[in-house]
Motif scaffolding. Structure first.
Motif, PDB file in Angstrom:
ATOM      1  N   UNK A  36       7.663  -1.270  -7.221  1.00 13.30           N
ATOM      2  CA  UNK A  36       6.803  -0.616  -7.285  1.00 13.30           C
ATOM      3  C   UNK A  36       6.624   0.600  -7.818  1.00 13.30           C
ATOM      4  N   UNK A  37       4.779   0.581  -7.855  1.00 12.99           N
ATOM      5  CA  UNK A  37       4.646   2.149  -8.744  1.00 12.99           C
ATOM      6  C   UNK A  37       5.778   2.837  -9.553  1.00 12.99           C
ATOM      7  N   UNK A  38       6.230   3.977  -9.484  1.00 10.19           N
ATOM      8  CA  UNK A  38       7.198   4.336 -10.548  1.00 10.19           C
ATOM      9  C   UNK A  38       8.013   3.653 -10.415  1.00 10.19           C
ATOM     10  N   UNK A  39       8.561   3.320  -9.931  1.00  9.95           N
ATOM     11  CA  UNK A  39      10.080   2.567  -9.505  1.00  9.95           C
ATOM     12  C   UNK A  39      10.235   1.458 -10.720  1.00  9.95           C
ATOM     13  N   UNK A  40       8.919   0.419 -10.873  1.00  9.57           N
ATOM     14  CA  UNK A  40       8.253  -0.269 -11.398  1.00  9.57           C
ATOM     15  C   UNK A  40       8.024   0.305 -12.784  1.00  9.57           C
TER      16      UNK A  40
END
Lengths: 253, 219
Positions: free
Chosen positions: B75-79
Motif C-alpha cells: 500500500x501507499x509508499x510501499x506500492x
C-alpha cells in the motif's frame, strides 16, 4: 445545505463514562457511496458506526454531544423515533445472527412487525430481498427450512436480505465478513457493489484490502480521532497524513 | 515498531537488485562509447554479449515486483516503491539496448578512419553517463532535488545533439562511404540523446516514489 449529503456528522463527541472515545468527528457521506472506516482496535471506528443509528444508546453511561444528521435530520433530536431510525439505518454485524426460524420468516419478520400481513405482499418482499442479497437462487427451494441450516456466508447474506426487507436507506456493516470464508467474503463484497446503487453503505473493516477493493471513500481513525477521509484510491496510494501512511504500510506504533 | 519487517526487508532487496542493474548498465554505456572511440571491436562484442545479463536482471526485478504485489498487497509508499522499480528497470533495460546499438556501430565502422576526430560525442557520452549516475543516486538517496536537476542536464544533452547534427549535415557530401560513416555517428548521438531521456524518466519515477506527485522533467 445538508440535503445533498446522506449523512452529516458535526462536532461529534462520545464518552463512555470518563473515557472520551470520539473527539470532534466531522464527516459527510454522499448517497450511493460505500464509506469504509479503518483503524486499529480501539480507535473508535465501530463506536462511530454505532452512533449513526444510536446503537450506543443501549450502553450504560454513554454521553454524546454534537450532531449526526441523516437526510438533514438530527438522529439525536427529540423528535427522532428510534425504531423508525433503525429501520432507515439498518445494521449487519460481525457474526451472522439469523433468527431460529425459517428462511422465509426471517425475511418476513421485519415487514410483519411494521404491519404487513398479506401473504402475497410478504411473498413478494421475501423474493425481492433475497434476490437483492444475491441469495434467492440458492434458497428458493427451501424457504421453509430453518435459516440455521445455511452456511455462514449464506446466513450473512440472509441477514442483509432481512435488513433490505424493511427498505432502509443506509446500511451499516460492522466487519460483516470477518467470520466468513474467502469465497463467501467475495460474495458479500460483490453484493455491496450492487447494493450501493440503491443504498448508502458504511462499513467497518479490519481488512484493508477489503476497504481498498469495495469502498469509494475511506476514513482512518486513530485513538478516537478521525485522522483523514479521502477517496479510497488516494488513501491507499498516497495518503495525506503520515499516520495513515504508517498504519496502512504496517509501520505502525 | 515495523509490523511487516519481512516485507520491508524484501523491498530493500529489490532496491539493491535495481542498483546492481543500474551499475551494470552504467558500465555498458561507458564501454560502448569507449569501443567506438578506440575502434575496439572486442570490447564492442563484450558489450553486446552483456545485454543478456541486463535482460536477466530486468526479468528478476519484474518477477520480484509481481510476487510482492501478489503476496504482500503493498500500500501507499510501499506500492509506489514497487511501481517505480518496475519503471526504472524498464528504462535501464532500454539504456542497455542503446549501449548495444552503439557497440554494433563500432563493429560496422570496422576500424575505418574517422572523417574527423570525435569531439562532441564523447562530451555527450560523459553527460549521459553523469545523468545515469545522478538518476541512480537520486533513487538511492530518495533525493527529489537531485532528480529534478536532471531536467537541466537533459537540456544540455539535447543542445549537444543538435550541434552534432548540424556539424554532420555540414560534413556530408557526395562520398557515399563518408556519408555512411557520418550517418552512423549521427545515430550514436541519437542513442546518447535517448539515454538522457531515459534518465529523466528515472528521475520522474523517483519524484513520484518519494512524493506521490507527477513531474515532467523532459519538456
Amino acid at each position: 445545505m445538508t440535503e445533498r449529503h446522506k449523512i452529516n456528522v458535526s462536532k461529534l463527541n462520545l464518552f463512555y463514562g470518563d473515557n472520551h472515545a470520539l473527539h470532534d468527528i466531522e464527516m459527510t457521506i454522499e448517497s450511493n457511496t460505500i464509506a469504509a472506516l479503518i483503524g486499529p482496535s480501539g480507535c473508535g471506528k465501530s463506536t462511530f458506526l454505532r452512533t449513526l443509528n444510536r446503537m450506543n444508546d443501549l450502553i450504560d453511561g454513554v454521553r454524546i454531544t454534537g450532531s449526526v444528521a441523516v437526510d438533514g435530520q438530527n438522529v439525536y433530536g427529540p423528535e427522532t423515533d428510534i425504531v423508525s431510525l433503525r429501520k432507515r439505518v439498518g445494521m449487519v454485524f460481525q457474526r451472522p445472527n439469523p433468527f431460529p426460524m425459517s428462511i422465509y420468516d426471517n425475511i418476513a419478520y421485519g415487514p410483519r412487525i411494521h404491519g404487513t400481513k398479506k401473504k402475497a405482499v410478504l411473498d413478494e418482499i421475501v423474493e425481492r430481498s433475497l434476490r437483492q442479497a444475491a441469495l434467492w437462487d440458492e434458497v428458493k427451494d427451501r424457504l421453509n427450512k430453518s435459516a440455521l441450516g445455511l452456511s455462514g456466508g449464506q446466513q450473512q447474506r440472509l441477514c442483509i436480505a432481512r435488513l433490505l426487507a424493511v427498505e432502509p436507506d443506509v446500511l451499516l456493516m460492522d466487519e460483516p465478513t470477518s467470520a466468513l470464508d474467502p469465497i463467501s467474503t467475495l460474495k458479500v463484497e460483490e453484493l455491496t457493489q450492487t447494493l450501493k446503487e440503491r443504498y448508502t453503505i458504511i462499513i467497518v473493516t479490519h481488512n484493508m484490502q477489503q476497504a481498498a477493493r469495495i469502498s469509494d471513500v475511506t476514513s482512518f481513525f486513530l485513538n478516537g480521532y478521525l485522522v483523514e477521509t479521502d477517496k479510497t484510491d488516494k488513501i491507499f496510494t498516497n495518503p495525506n497524513d503520515q499516520r495513515t501512511e504508517d498504519y496502512i504500510t504496517g509501520r505502525f506504533g | 515498531m515495523d509490523t511487516r519487517s519481512g516485507f520491508h526487508h524484501s523491498l530493500d532487496g529489490l532496491r539493491s537488485e535495481l542498483l546492481a542493474m543500474g551499475r551494470n548498465v552504467e558500465q555498458l554505456i561507458h564501454e560502448a562509447v569507449e569501443s567506438l572511440a578506440r575502434a575496439d571491436e572486442k570490447l564492442a562484442k563484450a558489450v553486446i554479449d552483456s545485454d543478456d545479463e541486463v535482460d536477466g536482471a530486468m526479468s528478476r526485478i519484474d518477477e520480484l515486483c509481481l510476487r510482492l504485489i501478489a503476496l504482500q498487497q503493498p500500500m501507499a509508499s510501499d506500492l509506489r516503491v514497487i511501481g517505480t522499480a518496475l519503471k526504472i528497470a524498464t528504462d535501464l533495460e532500454r539504456i542497455a539496448d542503446h549501449a548495444v546499438d552503439i557497440a554494433k556501430i563500432t563493429i560496422r565502422l570496422n576500424g575505418e578512419e574517422l572523417v574527423k576526430p570525435l569531439e562532441i560525442i564523447p562530451q555527450m557520452a560523459e553527460q549521459a553517463k553523469d545523468m545515469l549516475r545522478e538518476s541512480l543516486l537520486s533513487y538511492t538517496e530518495r533525493n527529489v532535488h537531485r532528480a529534478a536537476a536532471l531536467a537541466d542536464k537533459d537540456d544540455g544533452v539535447d543542445k549537444m545533439y543538435s550541434t552534432v547534427m548540424t556539424e554532420i549535415i555540414g560534413l556530408m557530401g557526395t562520398d557515399i562511404a563518408k556519408n555512411r560513416q557520418l550517418t552512423h555517428l549521427m545515430l550514436v548521438a541519437s542513442h546518447l540523446e535517448r539515454v538522457g531521456d531515459h534518465t529523466t524518466n528515472i528521475g520522474e519515477a523517483v519524484i513520484y516514489m518519494v512524493t506521490g506527485k507527477r513531474k515532467d522533467l523532459n519538456v
